[in-house]
Design a protein around this motif. Structure first.
Motif, mmCIF file in Angstrom:
data_model
loop_
_atom_site.group_PDB
_atom_site.id
_atom_site.type_symbol
_atom_site.label_atom_id
_atom_site.label_comp_id
_atom_site.label_asym_id
_atom_site.label_seq_id
_atom_site.Cartn_x
_atom_site.Cartn_y
_atom_site.Cartn_z
ATOM 1 N N VAL A 175 1.914 8.583 -4.194
ATOM 2 C CA VAL A 175 0.591 7.968 -4.302
ATOM 3 C C VAL A 175 0.024 8.156 -5.707
ATOM 4 C CG1 VAL A 175 -1.773 8.015 -3.418
ATOM 5 C CG2 VAL A 175 0.153 8.247 -1.848
ATOM 6 N N LEU A 176 0.341 9.272 -6.333
ATOM 7 C CA LEU A 176 -0.147 9.566 -7.679
ATOM 8 C C LEU A 176 0.887 9.162 -8.722
ATOM 9 C CD1 LEU A 176 -1.648 13.125 -7.115
ATOM 10 C CD2 LEU A 176 -2.935 11.027 -7.466
ATOM 11 N N ARG A 233 -2.771 14.579 0.956
ATOM 12 C CA ARG A 233 -1.653 15.138 0.188
ATOM 13 C C ARG A 233 -1.807 14.836 -1.289
ATOM 14 N NH1 ARG A 233 1.401 13.048 4.473
ATOM 15 N NH2 ARG A 233 2.180 11.344 3.170
ATOM 16 N N ALA A 234 -2.262 13.623 -1.609
ATOM 17 C CA ALA A 234 -2.447 13.263 -3.013
ATOM 18 C C ALA A 234 -3.514 14.142 -3.661
ATOM 19 C CB ALA A 234 -2.829 11.788 -3.130
ATOM 20 N N LEU A 235 -4.613 14.373 -2.953
ATOM 21 C CA LEU A 235 -5.691 15.191 -3.510
ATOM 22 C C LEU A 235 -5.255 16.642 -3.641
ATOM 23 C CD1 LEU A 235 -8.720 13.644 -1.582
ATOM 24 C CD2 LEU A 235 -8.003 13.185 -3.930
ATOM 25 N N LEU A 248 -4.626 7.849 -9.564
ATOM 26 C CA LEU A 248 -4.613 7.697 -8.116
ATOM 27 C C LEU A 248 -4.683 6.212 -7.774
ATOM 28 C CD1 LEU A 248 -4.750 8.749 -5.220
ATOM 29 C CD2 LEU A 248 -7.224 9.030 -5.498
ATOM 30 N N ASP A 249 -3.603 5.705 -7.210
ATOM 31 C CA ASP A 249 -3.548 4.305 -6.786
ATOM 32 C C ASP A 249 -3.859 4.272 -5.291
ATOM 33 O OD1 ASP A 249 -3.076 1.697 -6.196
ATOM 34 O OD2 ASP A 249 -1.032 1.631 -6.998
ATOM 35 N N LEU A 250 -5.107 3.975 -4.954
ATOM 36 C CA LEU A 250 -5.505 4.006 -3.561
ATOM 37 C C LEU A 250 -4.859 2.895 -2.744
ATOM 38 C CD1 LEU A 250 -9.199 5.036 -4.082
ATOM 39 C CD2 LEU A 250 -7.564 6.260 -2.693
ATOM 40 N N GLY A 251 -4.333 1.884 -3.433
ATOM 41 C CA GLY A 251 -3.611 0.845 -2.708
ATOM 42 C C GLY A 251 -2.356 1.381 -2.042
ATOM 43 N N ARG A 252 -1.760 2.442 -2.628
ATOM 44 C CA ARG A 252 -0.555 3.035 -2.040
ATOM 45 C C ARG A 252 -0.866 3.955 -0.878
ATOM 46 N NH1 ARG A 252 2.827 5.087 -7.376
ATOM 47 N NH2 ARG A 252 2.882 3.106 -8.513
ATOM 48 N N VAL A 253 -2.139 4.261 -0.682
ATOM 49 C CA VAL A 253 -2.524 5.194 0.368
ATOM 50 C C VAL A 253 -2.420 4.549 1.742
ATOM 51 C CG1 VAL A 253 -4.487 6.444 1.332
ATOM 52 C CG2 VAL A 253 -3.992 6.595 -1.113
ATOM 53 N N ASP A 310 -8.832 3.959 -11.200
ATOM 54 C CA ASP A 310 -9.204 2.719 -11.880
ATOM 55 C C ASP A 310 -9.762 1.725 -10.868
ATOM 56 O OD1 ASP A 310 -9.502 1.418 -14.251
ATOM 57 O OD2 ASP A 310 -7.479 0.574 -14.301
ATOM 58 N N GLU A 311 -10.829 1.015 -11.290
ATOM 59 C CA GLU A 311 -11.470 -0.009 -10.458
ATOM 60 C C GLU A 311 -11.803 0.553 -9.082
ATOM 61 O OE1 GLU A 311 -9.047 -3.510 -10.605
ATOM 62 O OE2 GLU A 311 -9.728 -4.008 -12.616
ATOM 63 N N LEU A 312 -12.677 1.519 -9.109
ATOM 64 C CA LEU A 312 -13.052 2.271 -7.920
ATOM 65 C C LEU A 312 -13.589 1.379 -6.811
ATOM 66 C CD1 LEU A 312 -13.569 5.112 -6.670
ATOM 67 C CD2 LEU A 312 -15.806 5.078 -7.786
ATOM 68 N N GLU A 313 -14.322 0.332 -7.182
ATOM 69 C CA GLU A 313 -14.963 -0.497 -6.160
ATOM 70 C C GLU A 313 -13.951 -1.230 -5.282
ATOM 71 O OE1 GLU A 313 -14.535 -3.226 -9.738
ATOM 72 O OE2 GLU A 313 -14.771 -1.102 -9.284
ATOM 73 N N LYS A 314 -12.707 -1.387 -5.776
ATOM 74 C CA LYS A 314 -11.688 -2.075 -4.981
ATOM 75 C C LYS A 314 -10.976 -1.143 -4.004
ATOM 76 C CE LYS A 314 -10.710 -5.518 -8.565
ATOM 77 N NZ LYS A 314 -9.681 -6.084 -9.466
ATOM 78 N N ALA A 315 -11.145 0.147 -4.212
ATOM 79 C CA ALA A 315 -10.394 1.102 -3.403
ATOM 80 C C ALA A 315 -10.800 1.063 -1.939
ATOM 81 C CB ALA A 315 -10.593 2.517 -3.955
#
Length: 777
Positions: A506-507, A598-600, A579-584, A614-619
């Motif tokens: 994820v990271l 786990r990522a955190l 942190l790519d929240l799309g992979r979460v 990056d681009e928090l509003e899309k997460a």
């Protein structure tokens, strides 16, 4: 005796030969002395002699008062006063000689003490105080310097020179005396009751644990104000090394109002013992497990790759619970079947026949002991419809009895039918004390010298975040390659942590190639970062600073928000994790939250570091939408909780373009330090951006009219200016690879209008919002 009241070794004072000084206070000096006239005075051969610095009537009265008080006290933890003597006009006290060290010296030499050792000191001192208070004697100056520890561990309270007898325990002592840092608030107004001593004992206990004071005033005036009006600083206790109950005990013993404070040392000790029982658990999750099991939560799912550590924790939790009433522990795995806590197979149909299939083991839940914990390993591999149905039936059984089910495994996946009854807990990697023991054990097993002091702590801190097995492998590899555990092992840990990040998936472990010199403009933001460059340094903590928590960079796309995050990591020389929240997001219930946790935890493992989002509003774009099924909402809650509660030095750098979609909960103080607005660059900043991008492409900026280019690029972002320079290079290269000119860049600008024109309305709204809600970058 000299003018300052001191006596030299070898001098005789009445019947006593002075041998050496033991300690000097504000009122008197204590000497070890030999009694030359035992037959006449009946005192031991070796005694302590207390000589006041002055011999006026006030000093004499203080000495008489001490003897008057202490003669009423006969307790093994209170130094015994033998009597008063006078020689050549010098009045002095003779008391029991206590060989050992004052706790102030112990702290100076060793630093913070282990919890168990500190509680034992409080137990002995508290027993003495309760005894003294029962006789209506108050000490009024309890502090480390007045607590002597003998080589056998016995603690003795010294210096009852400030003590006084009170006619009744409800009365208050009517003079301000004591060492300021250890004085209760009521002592400043001359109204000290018996539990003012407990305040001093509480401050002492805090100091034994942290080697700091709960009221860290820089001078006496600020110290007095803090004691009178401010809450104690419990930040040093807000770590995983201490159980949260301990901070609550300290807060209660340091209550401003005496009536809300502990009324006896026995009460204080009882709560400390309870905190110690939980503190004996290796980490805070063990405390959470115990709370859930005591509260009869029917199903606890413990997510971990470290099965052995988790089982050891569950055994410790069972032992803590068994102190009140008996409770059994059973463990099932596909290879061993159902076994008791001694590892012996359970007889009957639930024993050897339960290999490979949990059905018979689950049946044992119904007919087994009334109070038991049933642990199942790797249950995510066995969720057939029949097993799920049987688990649901077992949950009804354990709800009515004092039983609990605990699933231990690496996967957080739980069937939807069980979700309402399941509690998910993440079992953390080893913490600092456990890693320090691992360093000691690994060195001992390998037969090499054990690292001590700062080196041991450095190695343990470097290993934070690795699993126990990973940490042990790193240490053994260091011993094999270097022959010993030295500081270079800590440097090699970063490579292992990079592997940890890459395995997580994820990271993304980023290696910045830019610095602040590559970022044009943003002077205010750069200055803010520069002041916090040493935020993770221990010197800053000692000064009273806390590591910064993070920033949100809001603004126009292409104006350097992401570039700034990369440059910050290079400037601070810490790892950068994206942190790519799309992979979460995952398909199975609970899996998305597990990935995020786990990522955190991985980010905390690599700390100090920068976590870039990056681009928090899309997460969390699905937040509140019906098609989301609650996943985004749960992720949102998990992330908010982590932002609020994290203790590791993880600086969060979050960027956002669309402020209307940014949840307001993210931006409040406490989760982030500041919200910066990154707007379109001004004329000077645009000139600086042109200078950077021309130099980066081996062009001398001096040969270009930068003010004219800045004027021609009004309304352009930094990314658009870079694109214009690149387009100009393509134009020049297409024409026989001639030199780049201002005209090439201006032509590229004219061919590509800025985004600020196409989205003028959105930009105006963003600027209006930033005027009242963000700080200019």
């Amino acid at each position: 005796m000299s003018a300052d009241g001191s006596v030299r070794p070898g001098e005789r004072l009445g019947d006593f030969l002075i041998e050496r000084p033991l300690g000097r206070g504000g009122f008197k000096t204590v000497y070890a002395a030999r009694n030359l006239n035992q037959a006449a005075n009946g005192w031991p051969e070796q005694v302590a002699v207390c000589v006041p610095h002055a011999q006026d009537e006030e000093a004499r009265e203080l000495l008489r008062n001490e003897l008057r008080v202490v003669r009423t006290l006969n307790h093994p933890n209170i130094v015994q006063e033998l009597g008063l003597a006078e020689s050549d006009g010098v009045l002095f006290a003779v008391m029991e000689l206590v060989e050992g060290e004052p706790l102030s010296t112990v702290l100076a030499q060793r630093g913070p003490l282990p919890l168990e050792e500190a509680i034992e000191i409080v137990r002995q001192a508290g027993a003495a105080l309760d005894y003294a208070h029962a006789g209506l004697a108050i000490h009024r100056d309890i502090k480390p310097a007045n607590l002597m520890r003998r080589p056998d561990g016995t603690v003795k309270i010294l210096d009852f020179g400030l003590a006084r007898l009170m006619a009744h325990s409800q009365y208050r002592a009517a003079t301000r005396v004591g060492s300021v840092a250890y004085m209760a608030p009521e002592q400043f107004s001359g109204a000290a009751g018996l539990n003012a001593d407990l305040w001093g004992l509480g401050v002492t206990f805090y100091q034994l644990l942290t080697n700091t004071l709960p009221f860290p005033g820089r001078d006496e005036g600020s110290l007095v104000r803090q004691i009178l009006y401010d809450p104690p600083d419990l930040t040093p206790l807000a770590t995983d090394a201490f159980d949260p109950r301990l901070a609550r005990v300290i807060a209660k013993v340091l209550e401003k109002e005496p009536e809300r404070r502990y009324q006896s040392a026995a009460e204080l000790l009882a709560d400390l013992r309870a905190a110690q029982r939980h503190g004996a658990l290796i980490n805070h999750v063990e405390g959470q497990i115990e709370v859930h099991l005591r509260a009869h939560f029917p199903l606890v799912c413990l997510q971990t790759y470290e099965e052995e550590r988790a089982l050891a924790s569950l055994r410790r939790v069972r032992e803590a619970m068994a102190e009140r009433r008996p409770i059994e522990l059973f463990v099932w795995s596909a290879t061993t079947g159902l076994c008791d806590r001694d590892g012996q197979p359970v007889g009957g149909s639930g024993g050897s026949q339960s290999h490979g299939d949990p059905l018979l083991a689950l049946e044992h839940v119904f007919r087994g002991p009334d109070e038991a914990i049933y642990v199942f390993l790797d249950m995510h591999r066995h969720f057939t419809p029949v097993v799920v149905r049987l688990i649901r039936d077992a949950i009804w059984t354990v709800k009515r009895a004092r039983k609990s089910l605990v699933f231990v495994g690496p996967s957080p996946v739980i069937p939807e039918e069980l979700a309402a009854d399941a509690t998910l807990l993440f079992y953390p990697p080893p913490e600092l004390p456990e890693l320090e023991r691992l360093v000691e054990d690994t060195a001992a097993d390998a037969g090499c010298p054990e690292p001590e002091g700062a080196l041991k702590e450095t190695l343990a801190r470097a290993l934070l975040g690795l699993t126990g097995r990973e940490a042990e492998r790193v240490l053994r590899r260091g011993i094999l390659s270097r022959g010993a555990l030295d500081a270079s092992v800590a440097e090699a840990v970063l490579a292992d942590k990079e592997q940890t990040v890459r395995k997580e998936g994820v990271l993304e472990f980023c290696r910045p190639t830019v610095g602040f010199g590559d970022v044009g403009g943003l002077t205010g933001l750069k200055t803010w970062f520069g002041k916090r460059r040493q935020a993770f340094d221990p010197a800053g903590r000692r000064f009273g600073l806390r590591p910064p928590r993070g920033v949100v960079l809001v603004g126009v796309p292409g104006c350097g928000k992401s570039l700034t995050a990369k440059a910050l990591a290079a400037d601070w020389q810490v790892p950068l994790l994206r942190l790519d929240l799309g992979r979460v997001y995952a398909s199975l219930l609970g899996e998305s939250e597990g990935r995020l946790r786990r990522a955190l935890h991985t980010a905390e493992a690599v700390s100090p570091c920068i976590l870039w989002i990056d681009e928090l509003e899309k997460a969390f774009s699905g937040l509140g939408q019906a098609r989301d099924s609650g996943v985004a909402k749960r992720l949102f809650g998990t992330f908010l909780t982590w932002l609020e509660d994290r203790q590791a030095a993880v600086f969060v750098a979050a960027t956002a373009n669309d402020i209307q979609r940014l949840p307001p909960e993210f931006t409040r103080k406490g989760r982030f330090d500041e919200v910066f607005f990154v707007g379109l660059p001004g004329a000077d900043e645009r000139a600086g951006i042109f200078r950077i991008h021309l130099a980066r492409r081996q062009r001398d900026p001096v040969g270009f009219d930068l003010p004219a280019l800045a004027a021609a690029s009004a309304g352009y972002s930094g990314a658009e200016i870079e694109a214009a320079v690149v387009a100009g290079l393509y134009r020049a290269f297409a024409e026989d690879a001639r030199e780049l000119t201002d005209g090439d860049i201006r032509a590229a600008l004219a061919e590509s209008p800025p985004l600020s024109k196409a989205r003028a309305g959105e930009l105006e709204y963003l600027q209006q919002w930033a005027a009242g809600n963000a700080r200019a970058a």
